[in-house]
Every structure is written in structure tokens, then in C-alpha cells.
Motif scaffolding. Structure first.
Motif, short mmCIF file in Angstrom:
data_model
loop_
_atom_site.label_atom_id
_atom_site.label_comp_id
_atom_site.label_asym_id
_atom_site.label_seq_id
_atom_site.Cartn_x
_atom_site.Cartn_y
_atom_site.Cartn_z
N GLU A 29 48.37 48.16 65.81
CA GLU A 29 48.07 49.56 65.56
C GLU A 29 49.27 50.34 65.03
OE1 GLU A 29 45.46 51.18 68.45
OE2 GLU A 29 45.81 53.24 67.76
N LYS A 30 50.42 50.04 65.60
CA LYS A 30 51.62 50.77 65.18
C LYS A 30 51.92 50.47 63.70
CE LYS A 30 56.39 51.56 66.55
NZ LYS A 30 57.53 51.00 67.30
N ALA A 31 51.85 49.19 63.35
CA ALA A 31 52.11 48.80 61.97
C ALA A 31 51.10 49.46 61.02
CB ALA A 31 52.05 47.28 61.84
N SER A 32 49.85 49.48 61.43
CA SER A 32 48.82 50.09 60.58
C SER A 32 49.06 51.59 60.46
CB SER A 32 47.44 49.88 61.19
OG SER A 32 47.23 48.54 61.48
N TYR A 33 49.46 52.18 61.57
CA TYR A 33 49.72 53.62 61.59
C TYR A 33 50.79 53.98 60.56
CZ TYR A 33 51.66 58.07 63.18
OH TYR A 33 52.14 59.35 63.22
N TYR A 34 51.89 53.25 60.59
CA TYR A 34 52.98 53.58 59.66
C TYR A 34 52.64 53.24 58.22
CZ TYR A 34 56.13 55.15 63.28
OH TYR A 34 56.69 55.87 64.28
N GLN A 35 51.84 52.21 58.05
CA GLN A 35 51.43 51.87 56.69
C GLN A 35 50.62 53.03 56.10
OE1 GLN A 35 49.36 48.14 56.29
NE2 GLN A 35 49.08 48.37 54.08
N LEU A 36 49.74 53.54 56.91
CA LEU A 36 48.90 54.65 56.45
C LEU A 36 49.73 55.92 56.27
CD1 LEU A 36 46.21 55.45 55.55
CD2 LEU A 36 45.40 55.51 57.90
N LEU A 37 50.63 56.12 57.21
CA LEU A 37 51.51 57.28 57.11
C LEU A 37 52.31 57.22 55.80
CD1 LEU A 37 52.45 59.81 58.72
CD2 LEU A 37 54.32 58.40 59.62
N TYR A 38 52.69 56.03 55.45
CA TYR A 38 53.44 55.84 54.21
C TYR A 38 52.60 56.27 53.00
CZ TYR A 38 55.67 53.47 50.25
OH TYR A 38 56.24 53.20 49.03
N TYR A 39 51.33 55.93 53.01
CA TYR A 39 50.48 56.37 51.90
C TYR A 39 50.42 57.89 51.83
CZ TYR A 39 48.83 51.52 51.75
OH TYR A 39 48.75 50.16 51.65
N LEU A 40 50.31 58.51 53.00
CA LEU A 40 50.26 59.98 53.03
C LEU A 40 51.56 60.56 52.48
CD1 LEU A 40 48.70 60.61 56.56
CD2 LEU A 40 47.52 60.36 54.36
N TYR A 41 52.64 59.97 52.92
CA TYR A 41 53.97 60.40 52.49
C TYR A 41 54.11 60.25 50.98
CZ TYR A 41 59.08 60.31 52.13
OH TYR A 41 60.38 60.56 51.77
N ASP A 79 53.34 65.26 59.21
CA ASP A 79 53.97 66.57 59.42
C ASP A 79 55.47 66.37 59.31
OD1 ASP A 79 54.69 65.31 61.76
OD2 ASP A 79 53.19 66.35 62.98
N GLU A 80 56.20 67.44 59.65
CA GLU A 80 57.64 67.36 59.43
C GLU A 80 58.29 66.20 60.18
OE1 GLU A 80 60.79 70.59 59.86
OE2 GLU A 80 59.04 71.61 58.99
N SER A 81 57.90 66.06 61.45
CA SER A 81 58.59 65.03 62.23
C SER A 81 58.16 63.63 61.81
CB SER A 81 58.42 65.28 63.73
OG SER A 81 57.20 64.74 64.17
N SER A 82 56.87 63.45 61.52
CA SER A 82 56.48 62.11 61.11
C SER A 82 57.04 61.78 59.72
CB SER A 82 54.95 61.92 61.17
OG SER A 82 54.29 62.81 60.31
N ALA A 83 57.23 62.78 58.89
CA ALA A 83 57.82 62.54 57.57
C ALA A 83 59.27 62.08 57.72
CB ALA A 83 57.76 63.80 56.72
N ARG A 84 59.98 62.70 58.68
CA ARG A 84 61.38 62.29 58.91
C ARG A 84 61.45 60.85 59.42
NH1 ARG A 84 62.78 67.33 60.61
NH2 ARG A 84 62.34 66.81 62.79
N GLU A 85 60.55 60.54 60.33
CA GLU A 85 60.48 59.18 60.84
C GLU A 85 60.24 58.19 59.71
OE1 GLU A 85 58.13 57.71 64.59
OE2 GLU A 85 57.41 59.66 63.92
N MET A 86 59.31 58.58 58.84
CA MET A 86 58.96 57.73 57.70
C MET A 86 60.19 57.47 56.84
SD MET A 86 56.17 56.31 56.87
CE MET A 86 56.84 54.82 56.23
#
Ligand code: SF4
Lengths: 165, 322
Positions: free
Chosen positions: A84-96, A123-130
Motif C-alpha cells: 500500500e505504501k509503495a502504491s500510495y507514493y506511486q500515485l502521489l508521484y503522478y499527482l505531483y 498537499d504541501e507536506s506530501s509534496a515535500r515528502e515526494m
């Protein structure tokens, strides 16, 4: 264009699954046989999405997206919640990635077998993480091949024999 | 579906129709679904249509050709789908760097010596002389000295063959042409093994022409020769002992009309059948904790080489552990 545009979604995914896998994949040391897990993934994908979805391809990424009003919703269908974590960040990357192109998007991870959906918001914090992840990926890829470390999911990985023989 | 090796012993033609390859001759037409083919060994006189060939290429199927006497002629090695610049460049580096090359060449010979010794012991023979070649090997500083150590071991190894073989004479290793039945079988078996190794290399990122023990300038894909050294005693020699001592292959399976001795068609049929049974036979892998076939062991050896040249894990040669 920014550098991270050349990172593929699956690389972000592998970054969280296994650094060895990320490295091997990034250096084209692939295993040829698609595992059954991959095939099943494709099958689920097809049966859920066949009708109303479109695949869009921008640079190195290919995503399934639907337009909902003025935002784009991108969806990833997964067969299990194991990564789930890997999928989450993969998707977050697409959003980014889309946000860099000026496209506002939200994400949804869906697990049809578990009848469960997970929202992914940039959002701001998840974008920074990305960003820190995207900085770290080239560091891993440009270094030496990380030694395989045995994990629970290794036995199901296409690289299992390669890594542990 | 698990892909299999196909051995075509009789004369005929390979054609493609839709997703199927057909083998055709006066006796009829036999369909082989493409997804069932791992590699093809053409032992008769085989014609392949260009349609069939391009389909086999697309599906990554190697075709190994032997002439009507069972001598290896060459392989159809399709354009590779697994290409990694990183691997090829580093593989070349391990050839060009003297110490790195020596390390790998020695590793292949060490494995080969250890396997010869294992085979002797399994047959109740003394292996001290073979093992003692390890001394010369450890002192070797050049490739021909490595080769020399291998030759010492091999001579000691072959000197035991006449006591192991019950119904046939071996005398000495003779190649072109083989002087007796046992030598004919070893030669044929070695070419089948070479082809099998080449098929495994094809399914990895390794470049088949960059080798370490054998010079890459030789006519064949020399990396397959390197890796085959490890498996010759384990796969080919044991098979020959078995076929001879159980009288599966007997004098009537040979032909000595051509100043030399060769397996005839019937003998080749028996041999390839037994050879393939060997490739498919499984052993429990101690590290992977799963059953792997002998054929898979060859692939694993390729993976170990890839990891070695990528600096992930030092290569240690395969030594029979059972
Ligand atoms: S087998 Fe394990 S260590 Fe190797 S790539 Fe797969 S997950 Fe990583």
C-alpha cells in the motif's frame, strides 16, 4: 523540464518495495517472465476499467484518468494491499507530476477485491515528502547495486532466484 | 504453460501458421504451440521457413543446428530482448582487466575440477589426483596456466573412465573424429550441453561472446564454453556412464562407417531423450530452498555471474552438492 520527470512511476513504487529491485529495474536487468501476479493485476485492471477509462501518457508515465468536473481523478487498481505504501507514493508521484504541468488532480487507490478505496491528496507536506523521495531515487540508481536483503515478499518477486542463488 | 525443449531428430520442415509452429514431413504434420517452446534442437536435416524463423525470433526461441552426424553446426540466436548496457560494459571490463579475468577463469576451472572429483567419488573412484590439480590452479598467473591446471585434472579424471564404464572402452579422449562409442557419446553430449547453456545465457543480460576462460575470439559463443565446463562432468559424463552401464545404449546404436565412431539416428534419439530427462531432473537447492532443475542450475550460474560483474556478490562456481 524538471529532472524528476524522467523518473517512472514504477521506480517510485520499487523505491518503497525494494532498493535492489529499483536498481535492477533501472539498469534494465529485468527478468523476462511476467509473474502470475503481474498477469492477475492486468486482468483485474481490465475487468474493472474496460469501459470508461482512458490511459494517458505523458513523458515517462502512463496513467488511467477520468475527468470529474474541473479536476482529474487518477485511479490505480491493486489486487492486494500488501504494498500500500509503495502504491500510495506511486500515485502521489503522478499527482505531483501533473501539478508541475499545471493540472490539478486527485488520486484514488482502489482494491476491488477488498472493496476498498484510498484517497491520495497532494498537499504541501506530501509534496515535500515526494521531493525528498525523488532526490533519493537517482542516488540509489547511480550507486552500486544494493545487496539483496531477504524480505517476506522476496519469494514472490521475479528476482528471487537472481537475488538469492 | 511451461516451455519445453524440442528435439527434432528426423528430417523435415518447420512452418508457421497463426500461433502455431508445425513440423512437417512425409509422415505427417505435428503442431507445436509457440508458447510451449523453450528451445529447438535440430538434429535431422531441418528446413525452416522465414515466417517460422521470424516468429521464433519474436518469441525468443533459440534454434540449435547439428549436422547429420550429430556435430554441432551453429545456433540461431534471436535478437535479444534483455539488454542492459550496464551489464555488457561491466562484463567487458571483467575480460579486459587481467586480474578480474583471471579470477573468473580460475573460478570456472575450480568448479570444473571439484565437479570431476565429485563424479569420481560418486562412482567409487579415488579423486586425489584430480583434486591435486587445484594446487597448480592456485599458482596459475596466466590464462594458459589455468588451462594447464584444467588439463592435468582432466587427464587424471579420464584415466578412471575405463574402470567406471562396464560395457565399453574409453581409452583416451578423442574428438574429431571420436575413436570409439564412449567418446562419440561424450562429444555429442558436450555439444548438446553447449547449446543448452547458450539458451540459458540468451535469457539473461550476459553477452554470449565475452568470456573469461576461453578466448572470445573462438568461433563459438565462448561464454557458453566457459559455463559448460562446470556442467560437463555433472550432466554429460554421468549420463554417459548411466546409459552405457545400464546397457540403454549399445553397440548397435553406433555407426563406424566414417573413419571414426558416431551415434546413429536411433542412438541419437535415445541419447537426447535421456539428456533432456537430465535437464528436467530436479534437485533441492540449498539456498533457495526449492526444487530446481539441472537446466535451471545453469541459469542460476548466469545470474551469479551477473551479480559478480555488478559487484553485488563475488562469484563462486557451482559444485554439485548432492
Ligand atoms: S527478491 Fe527480494 S531483494 Fe531481490 S529484488 Fe525482489 S524484493 Fe528485492
Amino acid at each position: 523540464m524538471i529532472d524528476e520527470m524522467y523518473i517512472r512511476g514504477v521506480q517510485v513504487n520499487y523505491y518503497f518495495v525494494c532498493k535492489t529491485k529499483l536498481w535492477l529495474f533501472s539498469h534494465n536487468v529485468g527478468m523476462e517472465n511476467e509473474s502470475d501476479a503481474v498477469k492477475l493485476g492486468k486482468l483485474i485492471h481490465r475487468s474493472v476499467f474496460d469501459r470508461d477509462e482512458k490511459e494517458i501518457r505523458i513523458g515517462p508515465i502512463a496513467i488511467d484518468a477520468v475527468r470529474k468536473g474541473d479536476v482529474v481523478e487518477i485511479r490505480e487498481v491493486k489486487k492486494s494491499r500488501a504494498f500500500e505504501k509503495a502504491s500510495y507514493y506511486q500515485l502521489l508521484y503522478y499527482l505531483y507530476y501533473l501539478s508541475k504541468l499545471g493540472i490539478r488532480a486527485v488520486g484514488k487507490l482502489s482494491y476491488p477485491k477488498q472493496r476498498k478505496n484510498v484517497e491520495v491528496i497532494l498537499d504541501e507536506s506530501s509534496a515535500r515528502e515526494m521531493e525528498s523521495v525523488l532526490d533519493d531515487i537517482p542516488r540509489v540508481v547511480n550507486g552500486e547495486m544494493p545487496r539483496p536483503v531477504y524480505k517476506k515478499h522476496c519469494r514472490k518477486c521475479a528476482y528471487f532466484e537472481f537475488c538469492f542463488t | 504453460m511451461r516451455r519445453k525443449n524440442f528435439y527434432i531428430v528426423s528430417d523435415g520442415k518447420l512452418k508457421r501458421k497463426e500461433n502455431t509452429i508445425y513440423f512437417e514431413n512425409e509422415e505427417g504434420r505435428r503442431p507445436i504451440p509457440i508458447s510451449a517452446i523453450y528451445a529447438i534442437y535440430a538434429l535431422g536435416s531441418l528446413t525452416v521457413t522465414s515466417k517460422a524463423l521470424s516468429y521464433l525470433a519474436k518469441e525468443g526461441v533459440c534454434v540449435h543446428f547439428f549436422n547429420r552426424y550429430g556435430f554441432y553446426e551453429g545456433s540461431f540466436y534471436p535478437r535479444e530482448s534483455l539488454v542492459s548496457g550496464e551489464v555488457v560494459v561491466r562484463q567487458a571490463e571483467h575480460y579486459l582487466d587481467r586480474d578480474k579475468r583471471l579470477y573468473l577463469a580460475k573460478a570456472f576451472v575450480e568448479g570444473s575440477i571439484m565437479n570431476m572429483a565429485r563424479v569420481l567419488r560418486k562412482n567409487g573412484e579415488d579423486d586425489t589426483e584430480v583434486i591435486s590439480a587445484l594446487q597448480a590452479l592456485s599458482e596459475a598467473e596466466k590464462i594458459d596456466e589455468v588451462m594447464g591446471a584444467e588439463a592435468i585434472a582432466r587427464n587424471a579424471y579420464y584415466s578412471k573412465f575405463d574402470t567406471i564404464l562396464k560395457n565399453m572402452k574409453f581409452e583416451r579422449r578423442s574428438r574429431q573424429p571420436p575413436e570409439n562409442e564412449a567418446n562419440a557419446m561424450i562429444s555429442f553430449g558436450n555439444s548438446l550441453l553447449y547449446s543448452a547453456v547458450l539458451s540459458e545465457i540468451y535469457h539473461t543480460q550476459l553477452h554470449p561472446a565475452i568470456s573469461f576462460l576461453h578466448e572470445p575470439l573462438e568461433r563459438r559463443f565462448s561464454l557458453a564454453l566457459d559455463i559448460a565446463e562446470l556442467f560437463k562432468p555433472v550432466i554429460v559424463d554421468r549420463l554417459v556412464f548411466n546409459l552405457v552401464n545400464r546397457k540403454v545404449v549399445t553397440e548397435s546404436d553406433f555407426d563406424d562407417r566414417f573413419n571414426g565412431v558416431l551415434l546413429n539416428e536411433n542412438g541419437r534419439k535415445k541419447f537426447v531423450k535421456a539428456f533432456n530427462e537430465r535437464l528436467e531432473k530436479t534437485v533441492k537447492h540449498r539456498k533457495l530452498k526449492r526444487n530446481v532443475s539441472y537446466q535451471r542450475l545453469i541459469r542460476l550460474e548466469c545470474y551469479k555471474l551477473v551479480k559478480h560483474i555488478l559487484n553485488a556478490e563475488k562469484y563462486r562456481p557451482f559444485v554439485m552438492w548432492w
